[in-house]
Scaffold this active site. Sequence first.
Site, mmCIF file in Angstrom:
data_model
loop_
_atom_site.group_PDB
_atom_site.id
_atom_site.type_symbol
_atom_site.label_atom_id
_atom_site.label_comp_id
_atom_site.label_asym_id
_atom_site.label_seq_id
_atom_site.Cartn_x
_atom_site.Cartn_y
_atom_site.Cartn_z
ATOM 1 N N ARG A 73 -17.664 -29.471 12.108
ATOM 2 C CA ARG A 73 -17.215 -29.855 11.154
ATOM 3 C C ARG A 73 -17.434 -28.119 9.559
ATOM 4 N NH1 ARG A 73 -22.437 -27.929 8.730
ATOM 5 N NH2 ARG A 73 -24.153 -28.221 9.371
ATOM 6 N N GLY A 74 -17.368 -28.308 8.399
ATOM 7 C CA GLY A 74 -17.254 -27.568 7.611
ATOM 8 C C GLY A 74 -18.120 -27.262 7.077
ATOM 9 N N GLY A 75 -18.516 -26.551 6.836
ATOM 10 C CA GLY A 75 -19.659 -26.483 5.766
ATOM 11 C C GLY A 75 -21.223 -25.108 6.350
ATOM 12 N N ARG A 76 -21.709 -25.123 6.385
ATOM 13 C CA ARG A 76 -23.440 -24.157 6.744
ATOM 14 C C ARG A 76 -24.071 -24.959 7.578
ATOM 15 N NH1 ARG A 76 -22.715 -19.201 2.274
ATOM 16 N NH2 ARG A 76 -21.375 -18.380 3.628
ATOM 17 N N TRP A 79 -30.809 -29.839 8.029
ATOM 18 C CA TRP A 79 -31.320 -30.144 9.212
ATOM 19 C C TRP A 79 -31.435 -31.794 8.465
ATOM 20 C CZ3 TRP A 79 -34.785 -34.169 7.504
ATOM 21 C CH2 TRP A 79 -35.739 -34.577 8.368
ATOM 22 N N HIS A 80 -31.319 -32.452 9.370
ATOM 23 C CA HIS A 80 -31.595 -33.747 9.784
ATOM 24 C C HIS A 80 -31.867 -34.171 10.503
ATOM 25 C CE1 HIS A 80 -27.497 -33.992 8.538
ATOM 26 N NE2 HIS A 80 -26.623 -33.299 9.636
ATOM 27 N N GLY A 145 -20.292 -32.210 4.749
ATOM 28 C CA GLY A 145 -19.439 -31.628 5.089
ATOM 29 C C GLY A 145 -18.403 -32.262 6.260
ATOM 30 N N PHE A 157 -21.979 -37.003 5.452
ATOM 31 C CA PHE A 157 -23.134 -37.454 3.962
ATOM 32 C C PHE A 157 -23.883 -36.816 4.832
ATOM 33 C CE2 PHE A 157 -21.409 -41.495 3.893
ATOM 34 C CZ PHE A 157 -22.433 -42.014 3.819
ATOM 35 N N CYS A 174 -27.402 -25.093 3.174
ATOM 36 C CA CYS A 174 -26.450 -25.095 2.979
ATOM 37 C C CYS A 174 -25.770 -24.036 2.721
ATOM 38 C CB CYS A 174 -25.734 -26.333 2.402
ATOM 39 S SG CYS A 174 -26.598 -27.739 2.879
#
Length: 214
Positions: A73-76, A79-80, A145, A157, A174
Site C-alpha cells: 500500500r501507499g503511506g508509511r 500499527w494494527h 493507506g 483505513f 505514518c
Amino acid sequence: MSVFDVVQAGLAPHLVPYGEGWALQRRIHADVVAGERPDTLVLLEHEAVYTAGKRTEAHERPRDGTPVIDVDRGGRITWHGPGQLVGYPIFRLPEPLAVVDHVRRLERVLIEVLAAHGMDGYQVEGRSGVWVRGVRHEEKVAAIGVRVAQGVTMHGFAINCDNVLDGFGGIIPCGIADAGVTTISAHTGRIVSPADVAGTVERVFADEYAEVSA
C-alpha cells in the site's frame, strides 16, 4: 440500497492475523477485477502487528527489533491490533482513476462515522487520515493507506476505537513526528469498541456509495 457486499472477517474475540487478512483481500480483489463479485467492504480486527507502506523510511521503524510486515500500500508505517477497526474497501474506481479523490472520499466518510460517535474529526491538508484536536497538538484517530491495481482498490483505513496506544510508541506513526495518536474511547471518555463502530461504518458507506455501480 447499497451495491456492495460487506464481509465481517473477524471482530474481537476473533482476531485476524495480518497475513490471513491480506490473503483474503487478494482473493476478493481478484474476483472484483474479474467481475465475479461486486465491490466488497471487509471489516475486521487484526492481531497486533506493524505494517510498513512503500514510503516507510528506516528511522521510522521500531528500534527494538519488533517484526514489521512490508506491504504494497501507499503511506508509511503503522500499527494494527485489538481494539482497532480495520476496513478494506475493495472497490472499482471510475475512469479516469483518481486515487487522491478516493482517499479524500474515505476521509469524509470516516468523519461522518466519527460524528455519529461524538467526535469532531477533520481533514488536514497534506496529511491523510482523520484528525481531532488534542490538548497539546493534533491527534490522528483514523489512518488511511491504499493501493489501486487494475482499477480496483485494496487496503483502506483503520479507526482507533478502544485500543491501547503503546504500539504506536516505538515507531513514528505514518511518518508524522509532530502530532499524536488517539482513540474514540480516549477522546470521548466512554468505551467504544470496533463492534460498536462497525455498524456505523456499514451505514455510512451504504449512504455514500449508493450510486456506485456494481
